[in-house]
Design a protein around this motif. Sequence first.
Motif, short mmCIF file in Angstrom:
data_model
loop_
_atom_site.label_atom_id
_atom_site.label_comp_id
_atom_site.label_asym_id
_atom_site.label_seq_id
_atom_site.Cartn_x
_atom_site.Cartn_y
_atom_site.Cartn_z
N MET B 1 0.85 -1.21 0.00
CA MET B 1 0.00 0.00 0.00
C MET B 1 0.88 1.26 0.00
SD MET B 1 -2.63 1.31 2.86
CE MET B 1 -3.55 -0.18 3.04
N GLU B 2 0.43 2.25 -0.76
CA GLU B 2 1.17 3.51 -0.77
C GLU B 2 0.90 4.28 0.51
OE1 GLU B 2 1.14 6.16 -4.19
OE2 GLU B 2 0.59 4.41 -5.41
N CYS B 3 1.89 5.05 0.99
CA CYS B 3 1.73 5.79 2.24
C CYS B 3 0.64 6.86 2.11
CB CYS B 3 3.05 6.44 2.64
SG CYS B 3 4.29 5.21 3.11
N LYS B 4 0.51 7.45 0.91
CA LYS B 4 -0.49 8.50 0.71
C LYS B 4 -1.91 7.96 0.95
CE LYS B 4 -1.28 12.27 -2.50
NZ LYS B 4 -1.29 12.62 -3.91
N LEU B 5 -2.14 6.78 0.42
CA LEU B 5 -3.45 6.14 0.62
C LEU B 5 -3.65 5.80 2.09
CD1 LEU B 5 -6.01 4.81 -0.60
CD2 LEU B 5 -4.67 2.71 -0.82
N ALA B 6 -2.58 5.34 2.72
CA ALA B 6 -2.66 4.99 4.14
C ALA B 6 -3.08 6.20 4.98
CB ALA B 6 -1.32 4.45 4.62
N VAL B 7 -2.53 7.38 4.65
CA VAL B 7 -2.86 8.59 5.42
C VAL B 7 -4.34 8.92 5.30
CG1 VAL B 7 -2.50 11.09 5.56
CG2 VAL B 7 -0.54 9.57 5.29
N SER B 8 -4.86 8.82 4.07
CA SER B 8 -6.29 9.15 3.92
C SER B 8 -7.15 8.12 4.64
CB SER B 8 -6.64 9.26 2.43
OG SER B 8 -7.38 8.17 2.00
N GLU B 28 -2.12 -3.64 8.67
CA GLU B 28 -0.96 -4.35 8.09
C GLU B 28 0.09 -3.36 7.63
OE1 GLU B 28 -2.25 -7.11 5.04
OE2 GLU B 28 -3.60 -8.04 6.53
N HIS B 29 -0.37 -2.29 6.98
CA HIS B 29 0.57 -1.29 6.49
C HIS B 29 1.32 -0.63 7.66
CE1 HIS B 29 2.31 1.80 3.91
NE2 HIS B 29 1.94 2.68 4.84
N LEU B 30 0.55 -0.32 8.72
CA LEU B 30 1.16 0.36 9.86
C LEU B 30 2.23 -0.52 10.52
CD1 LEU B 30 -1.84 2.17 11.60
CD2 LEU B 30 -0.06 3.15 10.16
N LEU B 31 1.99 -1.81 10.51
CA LEU B 31 2.97 -2.73 11.11
C LEU B 31 4.27 -2.74 10.33
CD1 LEU B 31 0.67 -5.71 12.13
CD2 LEU B 31 1.93 -4.19 13.68
N SER B 32 4.15 -2.49 9.02
CA SER B 32 5.35 -2.60 8.19
C SER B 32 6.04 -1.25 7.96
CB SER B 32 5.00 -3.24 6.84
OG SER B 32 4.08 -2.39 6.17
N CYS B 33 5.32 -0.12 8.17
CA CYS B 33 5.88 1.20 7.82
C CYS B 33 6.04 2.06 9.08
CB CYS B 33 4.98 1.89 6.80
SG CYS B 33 5.51 3.55 6.38
N THR B 34 7.26 2.33 9.49
CA THR B 34 7.49 3.09 10.72
C THR B 34 7.05 4.55 10.58
OG1 THR B 34 9.76 3.19 9.93
CG2 THR B 34 9.33 1.79 11.86
N GLY B 35 7.27 5.12 9.39
CA GLY B 35 6.89 6.52 9.16
C GLY B 35 5.40 6.73 9.37
N CYS B 36 4.61 5.86 8.77
CA CYS B 36 3.15 5.96 8.89
C CYS B 36 2.71 5.68 10.32
CB CYS B 36 2.46 5.00 7.93
SG CYS B 36 2.46 5.60 6.23
N ARG B 37 3.43 4.78 10.98
CA ARG B 37 3.07 4.44 12.36
C ARG B 37 3.20 5.68 13.24
NH1 ARG B 37 5.59 -0.62 12.89
NH2 ARG B 37 7.37 0.23 14.01
N ALA B 38 4.31 6.38 13.06
CA ALA B 38 4.53 7.59 13.85
C ALA B 38 3.46 8.63 13.55
CB ALA B 38 5.92 8.15 13.54
N LYS B 39 3.14 8.76 12.28
CA LYS B 39 2.15 9.74 11.88
C LYS B 39 0.78 9.41 12.45
CE LYS B 39 0.68 12.48 8.03
NZ LYS B 39 0.80 12.83 6.64
N PHE B 40 0.45 8.12 12.41
CA PHE B 40 -0.84 7.69 12.93
C PHE B 40 -0.94 7.99 14.43
CE2 PHE B 40 -3.68 4.43 14.79
CZ PHE B 40 -4.83 4.79 14.12
N LYS B 41 0.17 7.78 15.14
CA LYS B 41 0.18 8.04 16.58
C LYS B 41 -0.09 9.53 16.84
CE LYS B 41 2.89 7.17 20.64
NZ LYS B 41 4.28 7.23 21.12
N GLU B 42 0.57 10.36 16.05
CA GLU B 42 0.38 11.82 16.22
C GLU B 42 -1.06 12.23 15.93
OE1 GLU B 42 4.86 13.46 15.10
OE2 GLU B 42 3.14 14.10 13.92
N LEU B 43 -1.60 11.68 14.85
CA LEU B 43 -2.98 12.02 14.48
C LEU B 43 -3.96 11.56 15.56
CD1 LEU B 43 -3.24 11.22 10.67
CD2 LEU B 43 -3.53 13.44 11.76
N GLU B 44 -3.71 10.36 16.06
CA GLU B 44 -4.60 9.82 17.09
C GLU B 44 -4.54 10.67 18.35
OE1 GLU B 44 -3.73 5.82 18.33
OE2 GLU B 44 -5.81 5.21 18.04
N GLN B 45 -3.32 11.11 18.69
CA GLN B 45 -3.16 11.95 19.88
C GLN B 45 -3.86 13.29 19.71
OE1 GLN B 45 1.09 11.75 20.52
NE2 GLN B 45 0.75 11.19 22.66
#
Lengths: 188, 204
Positions: B1-8, B28-45
Amino acid sequence: MENLEGRLTKLALKGDQRAFAELVELYKDKIYHLAYRMLNNRHEAEDVVQETFLRVYRNLDRYDDKQKFSTWIYRIGTNLCIDRLRKRRPTYSLDAEMNDQEGIDGYSMIPSDNVTPETELLLSETQSLIYEAIDSLPVKYRSVMILRYLQDLSLQEISDVLDMPVTTIKTRVHRGREFLRKKLGPKL
Amino acid sequence: MECKLAVSMMHDYLDDDLPELQQRELKEHLLSCTGCRAKFKELEQTDMLMFSLMHQTPVASEDLVGRIMNSLPKPKKERAFITWIKRHPALTAASVFIFVMLMSSVTFWNQDRQLVVRGTDLDQVVIKGDTVIVPSGKIISGDLTVENGKTQVYGEVNGNVTVIDGSLYQASTAHISGQVKSIDQAVSWLWYKVTNMFSEVAYR
């Protein structure tokens, strides 16, 4: 069964002041909350609440009870806040997006000037960080974000309040959240 | 999966707008991509902070309700009338229409001062000024209607006699086989007009 607001508006229309007072009692805190978050100023927020109820009172006969009362009153309140924010700002358009970065425009360049000693004292550091971030949000994103988080309004409800398509609301919530993340992210 | 799609998809997830299947894909994407994982954490916070902030209700001043209620315009009597009109546009239009019709009919009734004689056998009738006379010995076969005039009957009428806004004199020799009607009020005149109109329409 008819809903409470529908019954109260009908009574108020017939001249029952107590029924209207009941409506004020039901919604004053919600509208105050909305206005306070939008304008970040107690006095202005109270003015907006007063003006909102005055408008509701004047236009009671136009209220359609098929529509949710909350949607209607939020719409009036939000529009009044947006009007005030527009008047407060200088006349040149800050809504025009600068750079090619999403969600960044003139507003983010203006430092927040609404932190009074009173609020500073009461708020924790994180809270004031968020307030600052919200205050730097462009108006169009601010209204959407506040409505989204205020009473857990759904995207559909926000689209009813602001009279805009759901897709627009969705985009604005995403951009608004992204904007806040960029502001707050490094500090969290 | 592309990171751009993951963000949306992250945003959709936070808006409770992501189907379960895609939720799994995002995970699944978040488990494999550290950048997106960090971003998701920030968004969730950010999301949680916004929620917590919005659930601390600021309190308005105590006297706000009183001020609102005092600032309301006082209800006026004429206002109630206007709101009634606003709420019943069809009824208002209908009553205005009826009122106008009534007024015009009444004015017609007042203006229409000409002598009008109607009947099937008018040759037998003598008209002198505003007086309509059925001479003695004459027989009128059919109805006789006189508007705005005096009617004097000496002879025979084999039908109805109608006198509108005038007087009727029946001599002792007079014989009227039908009904005698005297109409001299606006309302009954109107009623006569209306029924007459309908019967005319019906027989045409």
